[in-house]
Design an enzyme around this catalytic site. Structure first.
Site, mmCIF file in Angstrom:
data_model
loop_
_atom_site.group_PDB
_atom_site.id
_atom_site.type_symbol
_atom_site.label_atom_id
_atom_site.label_comp_id
_atom_site.label_asym_id
_atom_site.label_seq_id
_atom_site.Cartn_x
_atom_site.Cartn_y
_atom_site.Cartn_z
ATOM 1 N N GLY C 45 0.809 -1.215 0.000
ATOM 2 C CA GLY C 45 0.000 0.000 0.000
ATOM 3 C C GLY C 45 0.843 1.265 0.000
ATOM 4 N NE ARG C 330 9.079 -18.932 5.875
ATOM 5 C CZ ARG C 330 8.892 -17.623 5.786
ATOM 6 N NH1 ARG C 330 7.702 -17.151 5.477
ATOM 7 N NH2 ARG C 330 9.879 -16.788 6.012
ATOM 8 C CG HIS C 401 4.284 -16.353 8.999
ATOM 9 N ND1 HIS C 401 4.480 -15.255 9.790
ATOM 10 C CD2 HIS C 401 5.166 -16.264 7.977
ATOM 11 C CE1 HIS C 401 5.451 -14.513 9.254
ATOM 12 N NE2 HIS C 401 5.878 -15.093 8.155
ATOM 13 C CG LEU C 441 9.698 -8.557 3.328
ATOM 14 C CD1 LEU C 441 10.993 -8.171 4.043
ATOM 15 C CD2 LEU C 441 8.531 -7.895 4.011
#
Lengths: 214, 251, 637
Positions: C45, C330, C401, C441
């Site tokens: 955003g 993961r 998560h 990210l």
């Protein structure tokens, strides 16, 4: 002028004028020490034979003092306005008695300064010594023979001690003349210098009162 | 453990507010401070009393949202710890705990323990950035930065903007917050270019927003959950003095 | 309906370039006539709002926190991937693309993932230019570290606070635009509805969280960058306020919700200590660079870890996945931990935990070196558990998560509703069924800095600016509906708190739709969730009023949406009769317990359409074509 309007600029002025005043305090003490060697009167006479030096020095000090007092008052008022409501429980971790009471120790010093000037400077030296010089020494001994006067002096010099123990290190921080490594040293030195000044200044009235100097 | 809480309750900005006493019962030492407040709040809701409003979000000490003064100390008694990371094992059964909001003119209370910290954002908006637009930048490795500078910039950049420095400062000054940003960017070649302008506008905005002046109490460093040091304020001061060499028009 | 992702044709590496040539542009002097709403100020955003503001559009940005800097991207610890190949260890764009698509168990679009890998390098350049203090070596060059699911070092990092530094970079760019007047930020404002006019997204309805005022904002396009929905599990590593409301209410207005069951359970979190727990704390995946994961070989071994000799320890990740070892992805690491605990070999309270041991690393390097790398994480661990991880191994356990699922978007990041764009974790597009570490990210910033500025122009260039106004009947209706919803919530005045309902929902979801899912468990969940939802609408207690700061009311709205959304989640998990990535169906596994994917029948994106209250949602499929990678069994052995 950013130096006079910015919060940092004004603090810089506080620090610089403060350091000038500290320089004066140190020199004044060195001069006062002539009390012990008996050379006070000749020191005073020599000094007054240099009016240009004396007066330019006095004007610089007056300017520094004015800046210091003026901005000190403004900054304190602004800071109070920025923290209108106190906590129900207050607990400080790093702030000291000295740092929190700069305005009060400063005011005490200013009041004392006025008193000191009236007592020893404005009223003129009443007598003459054996060499018919103005008897500054006699005036000082006379002045410090009274216990209340000595108490006022010692109290004021205590205020000076607190003012400087925060002021000296704070001025280095404000001018950025420090580093993380140097800061503990500066902090300690500031306290030591303040203590030495305290000891030096308060010794004169005390010794005179106790009759050690006559 | 059981605790006696005195919590600042204030219905709205206009309300005068006051401390209210509550009991926190059966608190486990493994709970975080905010989880303890959750328990108290659940209890209040069941009694039909409005729960205590407090800011919180990530609960892992990084978002900077939580903001409480506990027994007179911003973020409570544990060093370098936000309220959300403060655990109840730091307290003992029967303790009395005072909980108050951040207090400063620039941080008006919205409700209970929630304050408006928009002033910090406005300080950043005035100049806390490198004026670079997206695209058209050089390769990341084209700008070499000595590790020591980069590490030190990172030390400053860790600031989470929680406002504890302001809450703890007897003068309500935001100087530690401002200095962290000024130092972070001034330490890097990318940020150097605008360093003089940045330090001037950010400190000016700080004063306009109603924060106080720094008088070197160093309470901010003691309260900072990220261990931001006052040596960054000295760095800011140096940056300001350097800026004096530039005429106002150049800023 | 068969959905089309509108991926451009042509060779994979050239698709994005070719597509950019074909996208329409908005003339610089016309840009200021268009208003764009951006909801959320996380990496996606903030970077989108800042970049669109720089380009000259009028931007209105919204966040529920008190400042744009506090979005949960701030909590990302480990790093951000890029195919820079600075260490010269054989990385390139194709390899990053391949690792990501394989890591996602072949459930993402090739073209999207390739584009993500291609712009990854630009992100690092941009962040450095903003002053992000990435880790550097003594010569001043950028450092890299390794992350799960990759055999190269491509992760850039800033201590254990990479997300914070990247977000502060984007926030500073955003702040600059706010100062310039091109972006107007509304903090403490929560989006509660999407407004659609003539089939196109033209605005939102929000609640001012301070005054309680409900109002509408009109614009020419809407970007949702509102993150993921892990809090449907109640306990997760997300922030307390992270929610699904924005995207769920957009779903209820017609946007398709894709792959809701694809959720990531992160293997290295601090285990739960008790019922009071309000959230779980992540210990960065980067710890697995130096830490070794193990559990006792014996069941119910309650000895102190230091008393368990080497030969009685099972370094199960190294044993099962020798080539990736402790850096297995993961989903795989999480499941392995669960298996170990299910076998009764777990450690700590409730025996739900395994060890992450730094003993060897401390011996190999030094305590100081480990401290330099992970000091802040060890400190955090100490604060929460009161244990010193330098002295004894950390206890870790998986926790919800990240959510790979989200609103369905095409290659332009536009949902099926024209004018509605969805960025970052809120969309479904790049991570398939499992996300690799340090890729979130990358995606958030890629979407915001380098994709949306191009693709939104193509939409805007085809529309007339300023057509929508809050006076339009759709806006008025949206405002009324939202006000009614709020009023209803406040009027129930039951006996259970919002948190109690949320906790209960979390228990149902974790037990039946968590790390391992079965037909039977999912059916059970489909029974329990509607009951809980019904009870909520009768018995929830929300104190206070709607015209003030009311945190209970905020929570109630979010939990109400989670309760509805949970059903959709479970439905999706039920229809996907295969195991892939984070979605593990116990009925579909290999003999050795690995996930058994069914490419023939489930090589598609499941996109759900809301058809009204009381009616089940309709499933649409977007088939996934793999022209460049070979669909292989995902092996990290």
């Amino acid at each position: 002028m950013r130096l006079f309007s910015s919060t940092v600029g004004r603090k810089n002025l506080m620090a610089l004028s403060g350091q000038a005043l500290i320089a004066f305090v140190v020199m004044h003490l060195l001069g006062n020490f002539t009390v012990y060697s008996g050379a006070l009167n000749s020191y005073a006479e020599r000094l007054h034979s240099l009016p240009l030096l004396v007066w330019s020095f006095r004007l610089i000090m007056l300017a520094a003092l004015t800046l210091h007092v003026f901005y000190g008052a403004i900054i304190t008022l602004e800071n109070r306005a920025a923290k209108p409501q106190a906590y129900a429980v207050t607990k400080t971790q790093k702030a000291t008695f000295a740092s929190k009471n700069m305005i009060w120790t400063g005011s005490a010093i200013a009041a004392f300064l006025l008193y000191h000037l009236i007592q020893f400077t404005f009223s003129g030296v009443p007598g003459r010594d054996l060499f018919s010089r103005p008897d500054v020494f006699g005036m000082v001994v006379q002045g410090f023979s009274s216990l209340p006067v000595v108490l006022v002096y010692v109290a004021s010099i205590t205020a000076l001690f607190y003012h400087l123990s925060h002021g000296i290190q704070s001025s280095f921080q404000t001018l950025g003349l420090n580093s993380e490594a140097a800061m503990p040293f500066i902090m300690k030195s500031a306290v030591i210098i303040s203590l030495v000044l305290f000891g030096g200044y308060s010794s004169i009235p005390l010794f005179i009162l106790l009759g050690a100097v006559r | 453990m059981n605790l006696a809480l005195f919590v600042w309750r204030q219905k709205s900005p206009a309300d005068s507010g006051g401390l209210q006493q509550y009991e926190a019962r059966d608190i486990s030492p493994d709970m975080s401070f905010l989880e303890m407040l959750d328990v108290v709040n659940e209890d209040l809701i069941k009694k039909g009393i409005e729960p205590i409003a407090f800011d919180h979000d990530c609960r892992e000490g990084i978002c900077g949202m939580c903001s409480q003064v506990i027994n007179g100390t911003a973020h409570g008694p544990q060093e370098k710890t936000t309220v959300c990371q403060l655990h109840m094992r730091n307290f003992k059964d029967g303790d009395t705990i005072y909980i108050e909001p951040w207090r400063a003119k620039a941080f008006p209370v919205i409700k209970d323990l929630v304050v408006d910290r928009g002033a910090l954002d406005r300080i950043i908006q005035s100049g806390g950035y490198v004026s670079v637009s997206t695209g058209g930048v050089p390769d990341a490795n084209a700008i070499l930065i000595p590790k020591a500078d980069s590490d030190r910039a990172m030390d400053a950049a860790e600031c989470i903007g929680c406002g504890a420095c302001v809450a703890a400062c007897p003068n309500g000054s935001a100087m530690l917050f401002v200095s962290a940003k000024v130092a972070h960017l001034a330490l890097l070649p990318q940020g150097c270019v605008e360093a003089a302008r940045r330090v001037c506008v950010m400190t000016e905005t700080m004063m306009k927003e109603g924060f106080g002046n720094c008088s070197n109490h160093y309470e901010c460093q003691a309260a900072c959950p990220k261990g931001i040091k006052v040596s960054f304020i000295a760095k800011l001061n140096r940056e300001f003095i350097k800026s004096l060499a530039k005429p106002s028009e150049a800023l | 309906m068969i959905l089309d992702g509108k991926c451009p044709s042509g060779q994979l590496p050239l698709k994005w370039d070719k597509h950019r040539q074909e996208l329409k542009l908005v003339n610089p002097s016309n840009k200021r006539k268009y208003k764009i709403i951006v909801v959320g100020t996380g990496l996606a955003g903030a970077s989108a709002a800042a970049t669109l503001g720089e380009l000259g559009y009028q931007v209105e940005a919204f966040c529920y926190q008190d400042s744009g800097r506090r979005a949960h991207s701030i909590a990302a610890q480990g790093g951000i991937n890029a195919a820079k190949n600075y260490p010269n260890d054989g990385d390139n764009i194709y390899r990053l693309f391949y690792d990501t698509i394989k890591g996602g168990d072949f459930r993402a679009r090739e073209a999207n993932v390739y584009r993500l890998a291609a712009v990854s390098n630009q992100i690092i350049d941009q962040c450095v230019a903003q002053g992000v203090p990435f880790a550097r070596d003594y010569a001043g060059y950028l450092e890299n570290r390794s992350f799960g699911g990759a055999q190269v070092s491509r992760t850039f990092y800033a201590r254990g606070q990479t997300g914070q530094q990247l977000l502060l970079g984007a926030y500073s760019a955003l702040s600059r635009q706010i100062h310039a007047g091109s972006v107007k930020l509304y903090p403490r404002t929560e989006m509660l509805d999407l407004v659609i006019v003539n089939g196109e997204a033209k605005g939102i309805t929000v609640r001012d969280l301070v005054s309680g005022e409900i109002r509408s904002h009109a614009a020419d396009a809407v970007c949702l960058c509102t993150g993921g929905y892990s809090n449907v599990f109640y306990l997760s590593t997300n922030a307390m306020g992270s929610n699904t409301t924005a995207i769920y209410r957009a779903y209820k207005k017609g946007a398709y919700f894709a792959n809701p069951c694809f959720t990531q359970i992160h293997p290295t979190c601090i285990p739960v200590t008790g019922d009071h727990q309000s959230k779980l704390t992540l210990m960065s995946e980067s710890l697995r660079n130096d830490g070794r994961v193990w559990a006792p070989k014996k069941q119910g071994d309650t000895r102190h870890p230091s008393e368990i000799p080497e030969d009685e320890r099972d370094y199960y990740l190294e044993r099962k996945y020798p080539s990736f070892g402790n850096l297995a992805p993961r989903d795989i690491s999480s499941r392995a931990a669960k298996e170990v605990c299910d076998e009764g070999r777990g450690v700590g309270p409730g025996n739900r935990g395994v060890y992450l041991d730094f003993g060897d690393a401390i011996k190999r390097f030094s305590k100081e070196k480990i401290q330099e790398r992970y000091g802040n994480l060890f400190d955090m661990y100490k604060k929460i558990t009161d244990e010193d991880a330098y002295e004894q191994p950390m206890r870790i356990y998986p926790a919800p998560h990240y959510t790979m699922g989200g609103l369905w978007v095409d290659y332009n990041l536009q949902s099926n509703i024209p004018g509605l764009f969805v960025l970052g974790e809120a969309n479904f597009s790049d991570h398939g069924a499992n996300r690799l570490g340090a890729s979130a990210l990358m995606q958030g910033l890629a979407d915001g800095y380098f994709i949306i500025p191009y693709t939104i122009a193509d939409y805007l260039a085809r529309t007339k600016p300023g057509t929508a106004s809050p006076e339009h009947s759709e806006f008025k209706k949206s405002k009324e509906d939202t006000e009614n919803l709020t009023r209803r919530m406040l009027s129930i005045n039951g006996r259970k708190t919002v948190n109690e309902f949320h906790r209960e929902l979390g228990r149902i979801m974790w037990e039946h739709a968590g790390m391992a899912r079965s037909e039977e468990g999912l059916k059970k969940a489909l029974e329990l969730i509607p009951q809980l939802k019904a009870e909520f609408s009768q018995n929830v207690k929300v104190t206070g009023t709607g015209t003030e700061l009311n945190q209970e009311l905020e929570k109630a709205g979010r939990v109400a949406d989670f309760l509805e959304f949970a059903e959709l989640f479970v439905l999706d998990a039920m229809q996907r009769k295969e195991s892939c990535g984070g979605h593990f169906r116990t009925e579909y596994q290999m003999p050795d317990g690995e996930a058994k994917r069914d490419d023939e029948n489930f090589r598609y994106v499941a996109a759900w359409e809301f058809r009204g209250e009381g009616k089940g949602p309709e499933l649409h499929k977007e088939p996934l074509e793999f022209e460049n990678v070979h669909l292989a069994v995902r092996s990290y052995k």
